[in-house]
Design a protein around this motif. Structure first.
Motif: not given
Ligand code: ADP
Ligand code: MG
Length: 842
Positions: A604-605, A757
């Motif tokens: 996740t970014h 994230a």
């Protein structure tokens, strides 16, 4: 419009859709003040507006639904006076309430303007499954005052406030708006916070980094423009006999109007420094009433309306508390009170209003909080006893039979799945109706467990019903269940049916016929399943998926279609343990706390808007490798057009300019159910590479080949929603990606996005959400009802909950019907707390 006002509007809409049942937010709308007030100040919302919101929402739960509608409309109008853009009727298309914003319409099918004044019409073709009905009040009643209003308690506590000196009908009306109609109500109208003047420090002795309250007289107030005149700073200097302190208020111009030279004020906040001098940045402040400093060192601050001052209410409280609190009879048996190391109710009520010290205040709050949780726990225990007291039909299968079923699956069950299945199997064979919650993070594989459980019941000749919140999800379950239940040694395909709003009438009639005569064994559907004309020959097993999407009434309705059927409710909403104990104490709980093997965490970014091209590159690469992607947009009102990127608008750009060579599908909530299903089916069958969508894909949709979830306007989503959306990918063995792009660059630092994230665990996220925002978001309608009367208790306080639960359980074992003479007071209080309505078990 300021995000905090936007948020307000969102909750008001939701509340409107919930028919003003005070369920838009857990614990009632007033609970949102816990975080909203601060957010609104940070947004620079005018102080008068904030105060108006606080005052209205405080008294909200005391109003009738009509009164609430009035109140919210009035409030919104008031906001519109200061913020004309908020008063404008936002364009909000018709949409079944989903707890999130409705999608935008393609231009051609736009609906007339709607705002709070014009209720959203429910689309004709499909009545939403998840529209909560106004609840009858099985939950604790807001007018219940535990312990205070028993017959042994002085009758005066039920007296109207006009008996107080200096309170006439007009004042009584004002107090009623705050929820105080009787003296007893006043005792339970607790301060919003306290100002602790016992900790006051002279300005001279303030140190950098201290978090303190200081007292001083305003010397000067100056306003100066910064950032080329776009913002203002208000600088206030206060002094006491020892020194002076500078306060700065960034972009809060109203402060200058509220403070005058010579005013005595108390400021609370953190001591900072600027150019070598001590300052406080935007500290809380309030005018000091000098006499309070002398009479009480810890001063209660009550929530008020404009019509009454702190001073006045404190005076009244003082009359009531000093006179009546000592006379209140404590319903909690001495044994329990001492066992739990609690102070008496009288002491608690006195100290909660006019604390002598922080320690005694803490003990008072603990006692009052204990009461709330204790009554709640007694209630859920009673419910559990009630449903366990009836017979449930026994369903048993041979282990070999079940093993052969699971052997037919394309995968091995995880041990958590096996354990849950065994628990369910035991319930089904127990002779009591099952009442079980299966809780498991997104993608943990709950469906197959439910389907196997259904197979046990169905193989014994009875009927099963599965209810899901959307037709997309129902259709998906229909396929899964059919795969599992039909075929060799199982059911005929004709014995399993899909019943959703869009099912053609002729087909519906056939299904109803089949359910009534028993030729249909399994029905899977949306709310269509609970329509009155759907009758079953022998319904014995019910599955409710994504339970938080349904109202209590809907679950009840489905249950009433069988005789004590076994009930399995499923939720992907990760509920921290403390919460589960509080609100699901009446259910048995299975937890699927393990992901199928081979799953990799979704990478996740958080990307800045200008990095969008990177996201597109990743998507192209993944599609080249044969994978698929979701691009999700928040649902946006017309009024925010400038800021927003919306699915429908961007779809053109995406398909023509960004991904000209790829096949894109578009899905949004305004499409007819049949159209939605068609698009989803095409995406599943890989006819589309990319699905551009609003949040309609949020719940449960399973397309394991998709590996990218790009979320635009990610800062507009709640943590729970983001987590659900992310759960749409990472379902296969491939590495998956979740890319979060906020609306503005600044929002890239947004705490929620950063949390996403950092962890893939729904439980961790839920915990975080609870801590930072209170128990609003991860919860559904049921939990909201429970928290209605929690004024003192926090459902995050695990230690307290466990203590109260332990005591409640012990009491229940000794005297389940509270028939012993020493429990008569308690029994009475308990009935009052819960009202006459019996809670629902699901
Ligand atoms: P959720 O718990 O979110 O409802 P689903 O039941 O939709 O999850 O399951 C998610 C995906 O995982 C489905 O594609 C399902 O077939 C698959 N699945 C379920 N159990 C297992 C398992 N034990 N091993 C591998 N895949 C599984
Ligand atoms: Mg599911």
């Amino acid at each position: 419009m300021q995000p905090s006002l936007e948020k307000l509007r969102k909750f008001f809409r939701l509340e409107h859709e919930n028919k003003y049942a005070n369920t838009a937010i857990i614990g009632g709308l007033a609970k949102m003040l816990d975080f909203w007030e601060g957010e609104a100040r940070a947004d620079g919302v005018a102080e008068e507006v904030i105060q108006a919101v606080v005052a209205r929402l405080r008294s909200y739960d005391k109003l009738s639904p009509e009164g609430r509608a009035e109140s919210l409309k009035g409030l919104w109008k008031r906001i519109g006076e200061t913020y004309p853009e908020a008063g404008q009727k936002p364009k909000v298309p018709n949409q079944p309430p989903m707890g999130n914003q409705p999608p935008r319409l393609p231009k051609a099918e736009q609906q007339p303007d709607q705002s709070l004044d014009s209720p959203p019409a429910i689309p004709q073709q499909e009545k939403p499954a998840y529209q909560p009905k106004p609840r009858p009040a099985p939950m604790p009643r807001s007018d219940a005052v535990p312990g205070a209003k028993t017959s042994q308690t002085p009758a005066a506590l039920n007296a109207e406030l006009t008996v107080l000196q200096g309170v006439g009908p007009r004042h009584a009306e004002t107090l009623a708006q705050l929820g105080m109609k009787t003296l007893g109500d006043m005792l339970y109208y607790f301060p919003r916070r306290y100002e602790d003047y016992s900790q006051l420090k002279p300005i001279q002795s303030l140190m950098y980094g201290d978090v303190v309250t200081a007292l001083g007289t305003v010397q000067s107030v100056h306003s100066r423009p910064v950032r080329g005149g776009k913002m203002t700073i208000i600088e206030v200097v206060i002094s006491d006999t020892t020194g002076a302190l500078r306060l700065s208020y960034f972009n809060q111009p109203w402060v200058a109007n509220l403070l005058k030279q010579g005013d005595a004020i108390a400021v609370s906040g953190k001591v900072d420094q600027y150019l070598g001098r001590l300052v406080m940045n935007s500290p809380d402040w309030e005018p000091v009433e000098v006499e309070n400093l002398h009479t009480a060192r810890i001063v209660p601050i009550y929530s008020l309306t404009e019509k009454i001052t702190q001073k006045r209410i404190r005076g009244l409280m003082n009359q009531v508390v000093s006179h009546w609190a000592p006379a209140v009879v404590d319903a909690l048996p001495e044994k329990i009170r001492l066992g739990a190391r609690l102070v008496s109710l009288s002491e608690a009520l006195m100290q909660a209003h006019f604390p002598v010290s922080q320690d005694r205040l803490k003990a008072a709050r603990e006692r009052l909080a204990f009461d709330e949780i204790f009554y709640l726990q007694m209630g859920v225990l009673r419910q559990k006893r009630d449903w366990k007291s009836v017979e449930g039909r026994r369903f048993a299968v041979q282990t070999e039979w079940l093993d052969s079923r699971t052997a037919g699956l394309p995968f091995e069950l995880t041990s958590a799945q096996k354990k849950s299945l065994e628990e369910i199997r035991a319930d089904l064979d127990s002779g009591k109706p099952m009442n079980r919650l299966v809780q498991g993070d997104v993608g943990s594989g709950k469906t197959v467990v439910a389907a196997l459980a259904a197979s046990i019941v169905v193989s014994n000749g009875a009927q099963a019903a599965i209810m899901a919140p959307t037709s997309i999800l129902a259709e998906q379950h229909f396929r899964n269940f059919t795969n599992l239940l039909a075929g060799e040694g199982g059911l005929q395909e004709s014995e399993i049916c899909l019943l959703v709003g869009s099912t053609p009438d002729i087909r519906k009639e056939e299904i109803r016929q089949g359910l009534a005569d028993g030729s249909v064994k399994v029905v899977i559907g949306t709310h269509a399943v609970i329509e009155p004309d759907v009758l079953f020959k022998d319904l014995q097993f019910i599955v409710i998926d994504e339970q938080h999407r349904f109202g209590v009434e809907q679950r009840k309705e489905l249950r009433s279609k069988g005789t004590n059927p076994h009930l399995l409710v499923m939720t992907a909403t990760p509920i921290p343990r403390s919460l589960a104990l509080t609100v699901f104490g009446d259910l048995d709980i299975s937890v699927i706390d393990e992901m199928p093997v081979g799953r990799q965490p979704v990478s996740t970014h958080v990307l800045r808007p200008q990095e969008r091209e990177r996201a597109f590159t990743l998507i192209r690469g993944q599609i080249r490798d044969g994978r698929q992607a979701f691009i999700v947009y928040p649902l946006i009102d017309e009024s925010e057009k400038i800021e927003a990127r919306a699915a429908v608008d961007d779809f053109e750009v995406l398909s023509k300019q960004i991904f000209p060579k790829l096949k894109l599908g578009l899905l949004h909530g305004r499409m007819k159910p049949a159209e939605k299903e068609e698009v989803m089916a095409k995406f599943r069958d890989k006819e589309f590479d990319i699905l551009v969508s609003t949040t309609v894909v949020e719940v449960g949709v399973d397309v394991p080949n998709s590996t990218v979830m790009l979320i635009e306007g990610a800062d507009r989503f709640g943590l729970a929603q983001l987590h659900q959306l992310r759960g749409r990918v990472g379902r296969g063995a491939e590495q998956s990606y979740c890319l979060l792009i906020p609306t503005h660059e600044d929002a890239a630092e947004n705490e929620r996005l950063q949390a996403m994230a950092q962890t893939n665990s729904g439980f961790e996220l839920a915990d975080l959400d609870l801590k930072t925002r209170g128990p609003g978001e991860f919860l559904g309608t049921r939990q909201a009802g429970f928290a209605t009367t929690l004024k003192m208790a926090s459902i995050t306080d695990v230690a307290l909950i466990e203590k109260a639960r332990g005591q409640a359980q012990a009491l229940f074992e000794r005297d389940p019907y509270l028939q012993m003479p020493e429990h008569s007071l308690l029994a009475e209080s308990f009935e009052r707390f819960w009202g006459t309505g019996k809670g629902d078990v699901s």
